[in-house]
Structure formats: structure tokens, C-alpha cells
Design a protein around this motif. Sequence first.
Motif, mmCIF file in Angstrom:
data_model
loop_
_atom_site.group_PDB
_atom_site.id
_atom_site.type_symbol
_atom_site.label_atom_id
_atom_site.label_comp_id
_atom_site.label_asym_id
_atom_site.label_seq_id
_atom_site.Cartn_x
_atom_site.Cartn_y
_atom_site.Cartn_z
ATOM 1 N N GLN A 37 0.887 -1.213 0.307
ATOM 2 C CA GLN A 37 0.080 -0.060 0.022
ATOM 3 C C GLN A 37 0.799 1.368 -0.068
ATOM 4 O O GLN A 37 0.851 2.102 1.007
ATOM 5 N N LEU A 38 1.666 1.528 -1.004
ATOM 6 C CA LEU A 38 2.442 2.507 -1.150
ATOM 7 C C LEU A 38 1.643 3.691 -1.727
ATOM 8 O O LEU A 38 0.327 3.532 -2.716
ATOM 9 N N ALA A 39 2.232 4.775 -1.706
ATOM 10 C CA ALA A 39 1.549 6.026 -2.527
ATOM 11 C C ALA A 39 1.732 5.654 -3.860
ATOM 12 O O ALA A 39 2.680 5.231 -4.305
ATOM 13 N N THR A 43 4.638 3.834 -6.010
ATOM 14 C CA THR A 43 4.825 2.705 -6.995
ATOM 15 C C THR A 43 4.742 3.053 -8.381
ATOM 16 O O THR A 43 5.611 2.172 -9.170
ATOM 17 N N GLY A 44 4.358 4.153 -8.941
ATOM 18 C CA GLY A 44 4.474 4.237 -10.377
ATOM 19 C C GLY A 44 6.016 4.605 -10.542
ATOM 20 O O GLY A 44 6.620 4.096 -11.617
ATOM 21 N N SER A 45 6.686 5.418 -9.622
ATOM 22 C CA SER A 45 8.195 5.461 -9.980
ATOM 23 C C SER A 45 8.903 4.175 -9.915
ATOM 24 O O SER A 45 9.723 3.631 -10.709
ATOM 25 N N ILE A 46 8.872 3.195 -9.027
ATOM 26 C CA ILE A 46 9.397 1.892 -8.702
ATOM 27 C C ILE A 46 9.050 1.060 -10.167
ATOM 28 O O ILE A 46 10.037 0.564 -10.834
ATOM 29 N N TRP A 47 7.799 1.119 -10.683
ATOM 30 C CA TRP A 47 7.426 0.439 -11.594
ATOM 31 C C TRP A 47 8.053 0.834 -12.855
ATOM 32 O O TRP A 47 8.420 0.097 -13.752
ATOM 33 N N ALA A 81 6.295 1.356 -18.836
ATOM 34 C CA ALA A 81 7.196 2.310 -17.876
ATOM 35 C C ALA A 81 6.365 3.604 -17.845
ATOM 36 O O ALA A 81 6.149 4.354 -16.890
ATOM 37 N N MET A 82 6.253 4.032 -19.310
ATOM 38 C CA MET A 82 5.421 5.376 -19.339
ATOM 39 C C MET A 82 4.083 5.285 -18.728
ATOM 40 O O MET A 82 3.457 6.201 -17.927
ATOM 41 N N LEU A 83 3.417 4.230 -18.964
ATOM 42 C CA LEU A 83 1.806 4.211 -18.516
ATOM 43 C C LEU A 83 2.228 4.153 -17.122
ATOM 44 O O LEU A 83 1.386 4.682 -16.167
ATOM 45 N N ALA A 84 2.855 3.221 -16.172
ATOM 46 C CA ALA A 84 3.258 3.385 -15.061
ATOM 47 C C ALA A 84 3.304 4.529 -14.363
ATOM 48 O O ALA A 84 2.922 4.810 -13.202
ATOM 49 N N LEU A 85 4.351 5.441 -14.933
ATOM 50 C CA LEU A 85 4.610 6.704 -14.386
ATOM 51 C C LEU A 85 3.293 7.662 -14.664
ATOM 52 O O LEU A 85 2.947 8.296 -13.599
ATOM 53 N N GLY A 86 2.770 7.390 -15.572
ATOM 54 C CA GLY A 86 1.410 8.292 -15.575
ATOM 55 C C GLY A 86 0.339 7.598 -14.782
ATOM 56 O O GLY A 86 -0.258 8.691 -14.226
ATOM 57 N N ILE A 87 0.102 6.561 -14.450
ATOM 58 C CA ILE A 87 -0.669 6.118 -13.407
ATOM 59 C C ILE A 87 -0.254 6.754 -12.204
ATOM 60 O O ILE A 87 -0.994 7.276 -11.288
ATOM 61 N N GLY A 88 0.828 6.577 -11.500
ATOM 62 C CA GLY A 88 1.617 7.057 -10.478
ATOM 63 C C GLY A 88 1.375 8.496 -10.192
ATOM 64 O O GLY A 88 1.223 8.990 -9.173
#
Length: 131
Positions: A37-39, A43-47, A81-88
Motif C-alpha cells: 500500500q504505497l503512495a 509505486t509508479g516510480s518503482i514500476w 514504464a510510461m503508463l506506470a509513471l502516468g498512473i503513479g
Amino acid sequence: MSEKCETGPHDWVANKGRFILTWVLPAILIVITGMMQLAPWMTGSIWAIALSWMGYACLRNARQCGRMHCFFSGPFFLGSAMLALGIGMQWIQWLTFNGLGLFLLIGTPLVCVLPEMFWGTYKVATNGKEE
């Protein structure tokens, strides 16, 4: 080229140690942080970092030794990776980390298996010789 890659350290997919460091550990990190349960930004940055590393390694492997599926999995991981950053960063509202995880769970085996089923393990030059 395939002989060089299959018998030497040039194909990172065929080298067990590099395969684990390059793709297995980042995938485990994605799964673990996905369950925590990270911010969202964390999570987006790590992913994004893990997927970028995987994508970079795929493109490097494609260029270095011509591993066929790496030509597809590299852009797949970089786009993810771009999607993960966008979600985060909450720039993307229509997708969640669970949805992206499902996309990765289904898409990764497809981009890693299908290209080599259709076109072989290594890129072949147009003159019939392997590059």
C-alpha cells in the motif's frame, strides 16, 4: 550470430545470471510493490524504473545479438514504464496498477514467445545469413 549468442555471454536472455538480474528481479519488485500500500507516485516510480531497465536491456540485447523477441519486448516494456509513471502521477485516470499488471501478465509472454515462434530466435539478414 546465433552461435556467438548461444555459446557466449552476448545473449542476456540465454545467460541465466543476467536473465535473473535483468528481468526476474525487476518483475519480482513490480509484484511486491503492487501488493504493498504505497503512495501511487512511489509505486509508479518503482514500476517505471523497473520496466525501463527491462526495456533498455531488451533493446540492448536486440541490438547486440539480434534476439528476435527483444525487438518487441523492449518497446513493450518502455511503453509500460510510461503508463506506470502516468498512473503513479495520476496523469492517467483510465488505467490502474491492477490493470497495468494484468496487461503485463498477459502481454509479456505474448511478446516474448510469439515473435520467436514466427520468425526464429535470432534476426536473420535478408541475404539468408544471420546478422
